[in-house]
Motif scaffolding. Structure first.
Motif, PDB file in Angstrom:
ATOM      1  N   PRO A 256       0.828  -1.222   0.000  1.00 43.55           N
ATOM      2  CA  PRO A 256       0.000   0.000   0.000  1.00 43.55           C
ATOM      3  C   PRO A 256       0.855   1.262   0.000  1.00 43.55           C
ATOM      4  CG  PRO A 256      -0.800  -1.582   1.615  1.00 43.55           C
ATOM      5  CD  PRO A 256       0.521  -2.100   1.142  1.00 43.55           C
ATOM      6  N   VAL A 257       0.434   2.235  -0.773  1.00 46.11           N
ATOM      7  CA  VAL A 257       1.169   3.496  -0.889  1.00 46.11           C
ATOM      8  C   VAL A 257       0.237   4.649  -0.553  1.00 46.11           C
ATOM      9  CG1 VAL A 257       2.446   5.017  -2.426  1.00 46.11           C
ATOM     10  CG2 VAL A 257       2.679   2.546  -2.668  1.00 46.11           C
ATOM     11  N   ARG A 258       0.642   5.462   0.388  1.00 46.40           N
ATOM     12  CA  ARG A 258      -0.105   6.678   0.730  1.00 46.40           C
ATOM     13  C   ARG A 258       0.476   7.805  -0.123  1.00 46.40           C
ATOM     14  NH1 ARG A 258       1.095   9.927   5.344  1.00 46.40           N
ATOM     15  NH2 ARG A 258       2.413   8.199   6.011  1.00 46.40           N
ATOM     16  N   ALA A 259      -0.354   8.358  -1.032  1.00 45.78           N
ATOM     17  CA  ALA A 259       0.189   9.300  -2.019  1.00 45.78           C
ATOM     18  C   ALA A 259      -0.802  10.408  -2.328  1.00 45.78           C
ATOM     19  CB  ALA A 259       0.557   8.559  -3.309  1.00 45.78           C
ATOM     20  N   VAL A 260      -0.248  11.497  -2.887  1.00 41.30           N
ATOM     21  CA  VAL A 260      -1.057  12.615  -3.359  1.00 41.30           C
ATOM     22  C   VAL A 260      -0.572  12.985  -4.746  1.00 41.30           C
ATOM     23  CG1 VAL A 260       0.480  14.245  -2.176  1.00 41.30           C
ATOM     24  CG2 VAL A 260      -1.779  15.005  -2.918  1.00 41.30           C
ATOM     25  N   ALA A 261      -1.502  13.266  -5.655  1.00 41.62           N
ATOM     26  CA  ALA A 261      -1.171  13.665  -7.027  1.00 41.62           C
ATOM     27  C   ALA A 261      -1.810  15.018  -7.301  1.00 41.62           C
ATOM     28  CB  ALA A 261      -1.669  12.626  -8.026  1.00 41.62           C
ATOM     29  N   LEU A 262      -0.989  16.006  -7.572  1.00 37.31           N
ATOM     30  CA  LEU A 262      -1.471  17.359  -7.846  1.00 37.31           C
ATOM     31  C   LEU A 262      -1.300  17.644  -9.326  1.00 37.31           C
ATOM     32  CD1 LEU A 262      -0.058  19.256  -4.733  1.00 37.31           C
ATOM     33  CD2 LEU A 262      -2.132  17.878  -4.974  1.00 37.31           C
ATOM     34  N   ALA A 263      -2.374  18.054  -9.975  1.00 32.97           N
ATOM     35  CA  ALA A 263      -2.374  18.186 -11.431  1.00 32.97           C
ATOM     36  C   ALA A 263      -2.556  19.631 -11.874  1.00 32.97           C
ATOM     37  CB  ALA A 263      -3.495  17.324 -12.023  1.00 32.97           C
ATOM     38  N   ALA A 286      -6.694   9.133   8.789  1.00 33.81           N
ATOM     39  CA  ALA A 286      -6.882   7.805   8.203  1.00 33.81           C
ATOM     40  C   ALA A 286      -8.195   7.712   7.426  1.00 33.81           C
ATOM     41  CB  ALA A 286      -6.834   6.748   9.305  1.00 33.81           C
ATOM     42  N   ARG A 287      -9.239   8.413   7.884  1.00 35.68           N
ATOM     43  CA  ARG A 287     -10.551   8.280   7.230  1.00 35.68           C
ATOM     44  C   ARG A 287     -10.547   8.849   5.807  1.00 35.68           C
ATOM     45  NH1 ARG A 287     -11.050  12.303  10.982  1.00 35.68           N
ATOM     46  NH2 ARG A 287     -11.780  14.362  10.293  1.00 35.68           N
ATOM     47  N   ALA A 288      -9.569   9.690   5.492  1.00 34.54           N
ATOM     48  CA  ALA A 288      -9.501  10.250   4.136  1.00 34.54           C
ATOM     49  C   ALA A 288      -8.778   9.325   3.177  1.00 34.54           C
ATOM     50  CB  ALA A 288      -8.789  11.603   4.175  1.00 34.54           C
ATOM     51  N   LEU A 289      -8.209   8.227   3.675  1.00 37.37           N
ATOM     52  CA  LEU A 289      -7.345   7.372   2.866  1.00 37.37           C
ATOM     53  C   LEU A 289      -7.968   6.039   2.498  1.00 37.37           C
ATOM     54  CD1 LEU A 289      -3.983   8.020   4.738  1.00 37.37           C
ATOM     55  CD2 LEU A 289      -4.557   8.738   2.413  1.00 37.37           C
ATOM     56  N   LEU A 300      -4.867  10.887  -2.911  1.00 37.15           N
ATOM     57  CA  LEU A 300      -5.323  12.243  -2.605  1.00 37.15           C
ATOM     58  C   LEU A 300      -5.128  13.151  -3.822  1.00 37.15           C
ATOM     59  CD1 LEU A 300      -3.734  12.632   0.952  1.00 37.15           C
ATOM     60  CD2 LEU A 300      -6.031  11.810   0.361  1.00 37.15           C
ATOM     61  N   ASP A 301      -5.931  14.196  -3.906  1.00 40.39           N
ATOM     62  CA  ASP A 301      -5.816  15.118  -5.039  1.00 40.39           C
ATOM     63  C   ASP A 301      -5.643  16.551  -4.545  1.00 40.39           C
ATOM     64  OD1 ASP A 301      -8.327  15.905  -4.164  1.00 40.39           O
ATOM     65  OD2 ASP A 301      -9.420  15.049  -5.855  1.00 40.39           O
ATOM     66  N   ASP A 302      -5.743  17.495  -5.482  1.00 32.96           N
ATOM     67  CA  ASP A 302      -5.527  18.908  -5.145  1.00 32.96           C
ATOM     68  C   ASP A 302      -6.494  19.396  -4.076  1.00 32.96           C
ATOM     69  OD1 ASP A 302      -3.547  20.560  -7.049  1.00 32.96           O
ATOM     70  OD2 ASP A 302      -4.414  18.917  -8.208  1.00 32.96           O
ATOM     71  N   ALA A 303      -7.756  18.968  -4.164  1.00 34.22           N
ATOM     72  CA  ALA A 303      -8.745  19.424  -3.190  1.00 34.22           C
ATOM     73  C   ALA A 303      -8.422  18.896  -1.795  1.00 34.22           C
ATOM     74  CB  ALA A 303     -10.140  18.980  -3.621  1.00 34.22           C
ATOM     75  N   ASP A 304      -7.994  17.634  -1.713  1.00 35.38           N
ATOM     76  CA  ASP A 304      -7.608  17.078  -0.410  1.00 35.38           C
ATOM     77  C   ASP A 304      -6.461  17.876   0.196  1.00 35.38           C
ATOM     78  OD1 ASP A 304      -9.395  14.772  -0.429  1.00 35.38           O
ATOM     79  OD2 ASP A 304      -8.116  13.991  -2.021  1.00 35.38           O
ATOM     80  N   ALA A 305      -5.448  18.149  -0.622  1.00 34.59           N
ATOM     81  CA  ALA A 305      -4.296  18.910  -0.129  1.00 34.59           C
ATOM     82  C   ALA A 305      -4.702  20.324   0.271  1.00 34.59           C
ATOM     83  CB  ALA A 305      -3.201  18.954  -1.199  1.00 34.59           C
ATOM     84  N   ALA A 306      -5.597  20.932  -0.512  1.00 28.89           N
ATOM     85  CA  ALA A 306      -6.044  22.293  -0.205  1.00 28.89           C
ATOM     86  C   ALA A 306      -6.828  22.344   1.097  1.00 28.89           C
ATOM     87  CB  ALA A 306      -6.888  22.837  -1.359  1.00 28.89           C
TER      88      ALA A 306
END
Length: 414
Positions: A256-263, A286-289, A300-306
């Motif tokens: 498993p990989v915990r990651a974020v991709a911003l586009a 944890a609930r967001a993953l 995760l995406d841009d909105a999650d990071a924001a």
């Protein structure tokens, strides 16, 4: 020409060398983003060099001389050091030009009425000659070291990625020159992927193969892909692709990989995007993953990071950008926005319908459209938080905002 007047001005400036140095460093940091992102120890080094350089130029001005061989030897060493820490030569040279202008302005501000025209011309000529001499010395030291480092192309590509993520480039032209030298084509709006890596493996090779799909397809990863691993993080710059495609690739990883991709971030925006991505990985609950596959993490995406940045008061937090990212697809549809607000306030469709004064079936339709357009389900705790903060972050007159382009993502729920 008055050597005594020059000496007096020089002595006054040297007596306040700490203040002079602060002005020079502030000017360099204001003009060159790469220097504004330096660590405290690096800034201390910049200040020490700025103080020494200003003193040497002012001494040469008083003595009506020039930089000597020992000065140039030191500049050659500085050029070599900058190649080792990955600071591109154009950035370094520009920093010295900015510093020279700052010193000249300080002299003018303090002594413009005391100096003769010949004194000012002498300082200008000295500085132009000094820039030529120190540029050659810096270039010699930097190029010799860079040539030695350039023999290792993989390391050169990793250093290029580091420089892009920290803003260590003066201009787009400098980036273009460097990518051309390395034979790399950089997308105008790459996807930045940052992940917390599992341990116990050859991280560099595994990460490269994972982000390109080579781990599951048993293919070779592209040689010029910009990736690297450092301090438990994997970073990659990828060509634009749908968020869902990348999410499936990472979900299929052997671990498993915990990651974020911003586009859709321009190259000049990568330092800010990287800060947001790193903060997201450090603070995400944890609930967001919860991913679509057993044992996997959702990408995760841009909105999650924001959202995580806004919630923490991060330096790069932007509530208005969060509103556009999440609710932009709803456009000016006030019925959907009011329906969302009513649901968030009440917690269920029936009560939300009464609050919005519409039929329950109408409210359920509105909630379905919100899920379809935003990819967020207000019944899911994490998505509910994202939608709530996005709604609260609406700028004045948000109803007139236009939808923003956003990466597609999995829709949660029916």
């Amino acid at each position: 020409m008055s050597i005594e007047t020059r000496r007096t001005v020089r002595d006054e400036l040297i007596a306040d060398l700490e203040g002079v140095t602060r002005v020079i460093v502030a000017a360099v940091r204001a003009e060159i983003p790469a220097y504004d992102s330096l660590q405290p120890a690096q800034l201390d080094e910049v200040a020490a060099i700025a103080g020494w350089g200003a003193s040497r130029v002012l001494d040469a001005w008083v003595e009506d001389s020039a930089l000597d061989e020992s000065d140039l030897l030191r500049f050659r060493g500085i050029g070599a050091a900058r190649a080792l820490d990955g600071r591109p030569l154009p950035v370094v040279l520009r920093a010295y030009r900015v510093a020279g202008a700052a010193v000249t302005d300080l002299v003018a501000a303090r002594a413009v009425e005391r100096l003769e025209v010949t004194d000012a011309l002498a300082l200008a000529r000295l500085w132009m000659a000094s820039i030529d001499a120190l540029s050659e010395a810096l270039y010699a030291g930097h190029s010799a070291t860079a040539e030695r480092l350039g023999a290792d192309r993989e390391r050169a590509l990793q250093e290029l990625l580091d420089d892009l993520l920290t803003g260590r480039h003066a201009t787009p032209a400098a980036i273009a020159d460097r990518t051309r030298e390395l034979g790399v084509r950089l997308p105008a709006h790459p996807v930045l992927v940052v992940a917390a890596l599992p341990g116990g493996r050859d991280a560099d090779d595994w990460w490269r193969r994972l982000v390109t799909g080579a781990e599951t397809e048993r293919a070779e990863a592209p040689a010029d892909l910009l990736t690297r691993t450092h301090e438990g993080l994997g970073v990659a710059l990828l060509p634009p692709e749908p968020h869902a495609v990348l999410a499936r690739r990472l979900a299929a990883a052997s671990q498993p990989v915990r990651a974020v991709a911003l586009a859709d971030h321009a190259v000049r925006e990568l330092p800010r995007a990287f800060r947001l991505a790193r903060h997201a990985l450090e603070s995400v609950p944890a609930r967001a993953l919860v991913g679509p596959l057993a044992g996997s993490h959702r990408l995760l995406d841009d909105a999650d990071a924001a959202v995580l940045a806004v919630a923490a008061g991060h330096r790069d937090a932007d509530p208005s950008a969060l509103h556009r990212l999440v609710l932009g697809p709803l456009g000016e549809n006030r019925a959907l926005l009011e329906g969302l607000d009513a649901f968030l306030a009440t917690g269920n469709a029936a009560d939300a319908a009464r609050t919005a004064r519409c039929h329950a079936q109408t409210m359920r339709y509105r909630l379905r459209r919100i899920r379809e357009l935003t990819g967020r389900d207000p019944r899911v705790p994490w998505d509910r938080l994202v939608l709530e903060l996005a709604l609260l972050g609406a700028p004045a007159g948000a109803g007139a905002q236009q939808p923003v382009r956003r990466a597609s993502r999995h829709t949660v729920g029916p």
